[in-house]
Design a protein around this motif. Structure first.
Motif, PDB file in Angstrom:
ATOM      1  N   ASP A 150      38.484  44.766  18.892  1.00 32.55           N
ATOM      2  CA  ASP A 150      38.590  43.337  19.195  1.00 32.55           C
ATOM      3  C   ASP A 150      39.647  42.622  18.366  1.00 32.55           C
ATOM      4  O   ASP A 150      39.983  41.489  18.665  1.00 32.55           O
ATOM      5  N   LYS A 151      40.149  43.249  17.329  1.00 33.32           N
ATOM      6  CA  LYS A 151      41.103  42.577  16.451  1.00 33.32           C
ATOM      7  C   LYS A 151      42.531  42.785  16.973  1.00 33.32           C
ATOM      8  O   LYS A 151      43.298  43.567  16.440  1.00 33.32           O
ATOM      9  N   VAL A 152      42.865  42.068  18.049  1.00 31.18           N
ATOM     10  CA  VAL A 152      44.194  42.128  18.660  1.00 31.18           C
ATOM     11  C   VAL A 152      45.029  41.019  18.034  1.00 31.18           C
ATOM     12  O   VAL A 152      44.687  39.838  18.134  1.00 31.18           O
ATOM     13  N   LEU A 153      46.127  41.395  17.386  1.00 30.98           N
ATOM     14  CA  LEU A 153      46.937  40.426  16.666  1.00 30.98           C
ATOM     15  C   LEU A 153      48.048  39.830  17.517  1.00 30.98           C
ATOM     16  O   LEU A 153      48.423  38.673  17.339  1.00 30.98           O
ATOM     17  N   LEU A 154      48.594  40.613  18.451  1.00 32.45           N
ATOM     18  CA  LEU A 154      49.679  40.145  19.310  1.00 32.45           C
ATOM     19  C   LEU A 154      49.524  40.811  20.657  1.00 32.45           C
ATOM     20  O   LEU A 154      49.129  41.967  20.755  1.00 32.45           O
ATOM     21  N   LEU A 155      49.872  40.087  21.716  1.00 34.66           N
ATOM     22  CA  LEU A 155      49.793  40.616  23.069  1.00 34.66           C
ATOM     23  C   LEU A 155      51.063  40.239  23.802  1.00 34.66           C
ATOM     24  O   LEU A 155      51.464  39.070  23.790  1.00 34.66           O
ATOM     25  N   ASP A 156      51.726  41.205  24.418  1.00 34.44           N
ATOM     26  CA  ASP A 156      52.947  40.944  25.194  1.00 34.44           C
ATOM     27  C   ASP A 156      52.696  41.396  26.621  1.00 34.44           C
ATOM     28  O   ASP A 156      52.469  42.580  26.871  1.00 34.44           O
ATOM     29  N   ASP A 157      52.744  40.453  27.566  1.00 33.47           N
ATOM     30  CA  ASP A 157      52.535  40.751  28.978  1.00 33.47           C
ATOM     31  C   ASP A 157      53.825  40.433  29.723  1.00 33.47           C
ATOM     32  O   ASP A 157      54.006  39.332  30.241  1.00 33.47           O
ATOM     33  N   ASN A 158      54.741  41.387  29.739  1.00 33.75           N
ATOM     34  CA  ASN A 158      56.044  41.248  30.412  1.00 33.75           C
ATOM     35  C   ASN A 158      56.796  39.995  29.965  1.00 33.75           C
ATOM     36  O   ASN A 158      57.273  39.198  30.765  1.00 33.75           O
ATOM     37  N   GLY A 159      56.906  39.814  28.672  1.00 33.63           N
ATOM     38  CA  GLY A 159      57.660  38.681  28.130  1.00 33.63           C
ATOM     39  C   GLY A 159      56.806  37.498  27.728  1.00 33.63           C
ATOM     40  O   GLY A 159      57.264  36.633  26.996  1.00 33.63           O
ATOM     41  N   ASN A 160      55.566  37.411  28.198  1.00 34.85           N
ATOM     42  CA  ASN A 160      54.666  36.333  27.786  1.00 34.85           C
ATOM     43  C   ASN A 160      53.941  36.788  26.519  1.00 34.85           C
ATOM     44  O   ASN A 160      52.993  37.566  26.587  1.00 34.85           O
ATOM     45  N   VAL A 161      54.407  36.300  25.383  1.00 39.20           N
ATOM     46  CA  VAL A 161      53.861  36.734  24.097  1.00 39.20           C
ATOM     47  C   VAL A 161      52.770  35.764  23.659  1.00 39.20           C
ATOM     48  O   VAL A 161      52.956  34.556  23.688  1.00 39.20           O
ATOM     49  N   THR A 162      51.625  36.331  23.281  1.00 40.71           N
ATOM     50  CA  THR A 162      50.515  35.543  22.757  1.00 40.71           C
ATOM     51  C   THR A 162      50.241  36.017  21.344  1.00 40.71           C
ATOM     52  O   THR A 162      50.024  37.201  21.119  1.00 40.71           O
ATOM     53  N   LEU A 163      50.270  35.087  20.406  1.00 43.59           N
ATOM     54  CA  LEU A 163      50.008  35.404  19.004  1.00 43.59           C
ATOM     55  C   LEU A 163      48.615  34.945  18.630  1.00 43.59           C
ATOM     56  O   LEU A 163      48.143  33.917  19.098  1.00 43.59           O
ATOM     57  N   GLY A 164      47.980  35.704  17.778  1.00 39.09           N
ATOM     58  CA  GLY A 164      46.670  35.324  17.285  1.00 39.09           C
ATOM     59  C   GLY A 164      46.787  34.688  15.921  1.00 39.09           C
ATOM     60  O   GLY A 164      47.779  34.842  15.228  1.00 39.09           O
ATOM     61  N   ALA A 165      45.775  33.967  15.545  1.00 39.53           N
ATOM     62  CA  ALA A 165      45.776  33.340  14.228  1.00 39.53           C
ATOM     63  C   ALA A 165      44.426  33.562  13.573  1.00 39.53           C
ATOM     64  O   ALA A 165      43.603  32.680  13.615  1.00 39.53           O
ATOM     65  N   PRO A 166      44.078  34.644  12.998  1.00 41.27           N
ATOM     66  CA  PRO A 166      44.827  35.898  12.906  1.00 41.27           C
ATOM     67  C   PRO A 166      44.648  36.803  14.115  1.00 41.27           C
ATOM     68  O   PRO A 166      45.467  37.674  14.363  1.00 41.27           O
ATOM     69  N   ALA A 167      43.564  36.665  14.882  1.00 42.58           N
ATOM     70  CA  ALA A 167      43.356  37.530  16.044  1.00 42.58           C
ATOM     71  C   ALA A 167      43.219  36.671  17.299  1.00 42.58           C
ATOM     72  O   ALA A 167      42.873  35.492  17.229  1.00 42.58           O
ATOM     73  N   ILE A 168      43.491  37.287  18.450  1.00 44.37           N
ATOM     74  CA  ILE A 168      43.385  36.583  19.731  1.00 44.37           C
ATOM     75  C   ILE A 168      41.932  36.673  20.193  1.00 44.37           C
ATOM     76  O   ILE A 168      41.368  37.760  20.294  1.00 44.37           O
ATOM     77  N   GLU A 169      41.350  35.511  20.464  1.00 42.88           N
ATOM     78  CA  GLU A 169      39.964  35.477  20.910  1.00 42.88           C
ATOM     79  C   GLU A 169      39.879  35.959  22.351  1.00 42.88           C
ATOM     80  O   GLU A 169      40.666  35.571  23.196  1.00 42.88           O
ATOM     81  N   GLY A 170      38.917  36.837  22.620  1.00 47.03           N
ATOM     82  CA  GLY A 170      38.702  37.308  23.984  1.00 47.03           C
ATOM     83  C   GLY A 170      39.554  38.498  24.381  1.00 47.03           C
ATOM     84  O   GLY A 170      39.369  39.036  25.460  1.00 47.03           O
ATOM     85  N   ALA A 171      40.473  38.932  23.551  1.00 45.95           N
ATOM     86  CA  ALA A 171      41.306  40.085  23.879  1.00 45.95           C
ATOM     87  C   ALA A 171      40.720  41.319  23.211  1.00 45.95           C
ATOM     88  O   ALA A 171      40.194  41.257  22.106  1.00 45.95           O
ATOM     89  N   SER A 172      40.801  42.444  23.911  1.00 46.00           N
ATOM     90  CA  SER A 172      40.294  43.688  23.341  1.00 46.00           C
ATOM     91  C   SER A 172      41.077  44.864  23.896  1.00 46.00           C
ATOM     92  O   SER A 172      41.711  44.766  24.942  1.00 46.00           O
ATOM     93  N   VAL A 173      41.018  45.968  23.181  1.00 45.76           N
ATOM     94  CA  VAL A 173      41.674  47.213  23.587  1.00 45.76           C
ATOM     95  C   VAL A 173      40.585  48.265  23.709  1.00 45.76           C
ATOM     96  O   VAL A 173      39.824  48.493  22.774  1.00 45.76           O
ATOM     97  N   GLU A 174      40.507  48.905  24.885  1.00 43.26           N
ATOM     98  CA  GLU A 174      39.519  49.948  25.118  1.00 43.26           C
ATOM     99  C   GLU A 174      40.196  51.298  24.935  1.00 43.26           C
ATOM    100  O   GLU A 174      41.320  51.509  25.386  1.00 43.26           O
ATOM    101  N   ALA A 175      39.494  52.219  24.275  1.00 44.82           N
ATOM    102  CA  ALA A 175      40.041  53.547  24.027  1.00 44.82           C
ATOM    103  C   ALA A 175      38.934  54.589  24.152  1.00 44.82           C
ATOM    104  O   ALA A 175      37.744  54.282  24.078  1.00 44.82           O
TER     105      ALA A 175
END
Length: 154
Positions: free
Chosen positions: A36-61
């Motif tokens: 859940d601790k996603v610090l930056l997200l880039d979606d084809n040029g749309n960059v979203t920065l977290g402060a410090p993490a982005i709320e609601g974003a997650s990476v599944e592995a």
């Protein structure tokens, strides 16, 4: 689409279908984990920065396997003293496969708000320092002159 995510105390740049070696995770092989601790997200040029993490974003592995890294040799020596120490270790690692990056309820970076208007006052807040008065010249009194050195040219 890629993201910078913090996994086991380290930051990784991950994208879909990427295999990453991270420090040993407590999950079993074949299980799915979510970070859940996603610090930056880039979606084809749309960059979203977290402060410090982005709320609601997650990476599944998915955990592929637990393994040990390459052997690292530590060799210490002091010349002419007969001191030699050889030591080494193998780091415990986990190989994971990034299955997806999801944004649920995440919000884009908000535009910067304008600063509050500055209120000017007529009074000076910090008083200025007064300059020292210059020395006054007195009329008719001359300052003593320095004696000139004479060269003896004979």
């Amino acid at each position: 689409m890629y993201a910078i995510v913090e996994i086991a105390g380290q930051q990784f740049k991950v994208s879909k279908d990427l295999k990453v070696y991270v420090h040993r995770l407590a999950s079993e092989e074949g299980s799915k984990v979510s970070f859940d601790k996603v610090l930056l997200l880039d979606d084809n040029g749309n960059v979203t920065l977290g402060a410090p993490a982005i709320e609601g974003a997650s990476v599944e592995a998915k955990v592929l396997q637990h393994l040990k890294g390459d052997k690292v040799i530590i060799f210490k020596k002091k010349r002419r003293k007969g001191y030699k120490k050889r030591n080494g270790h193998r780091q415990y690692l986990t190989q994971i496969l990034i299955e997806g990056i999801s944004i649920t309820g995440g919000k884009k970076a908000a535009p910067k708000k304008e600063a509050a208007p500055v209120v000017e006052t007529t009074e000076e807040i910090v008083p200025k320092k007064a300059k020292a008065p210059k020395a006054e010249k007195t009329e008719g009194v001359e300052a003593p002159k320095k004696a000139k050195k004479k060269d003896n040219q004979e």
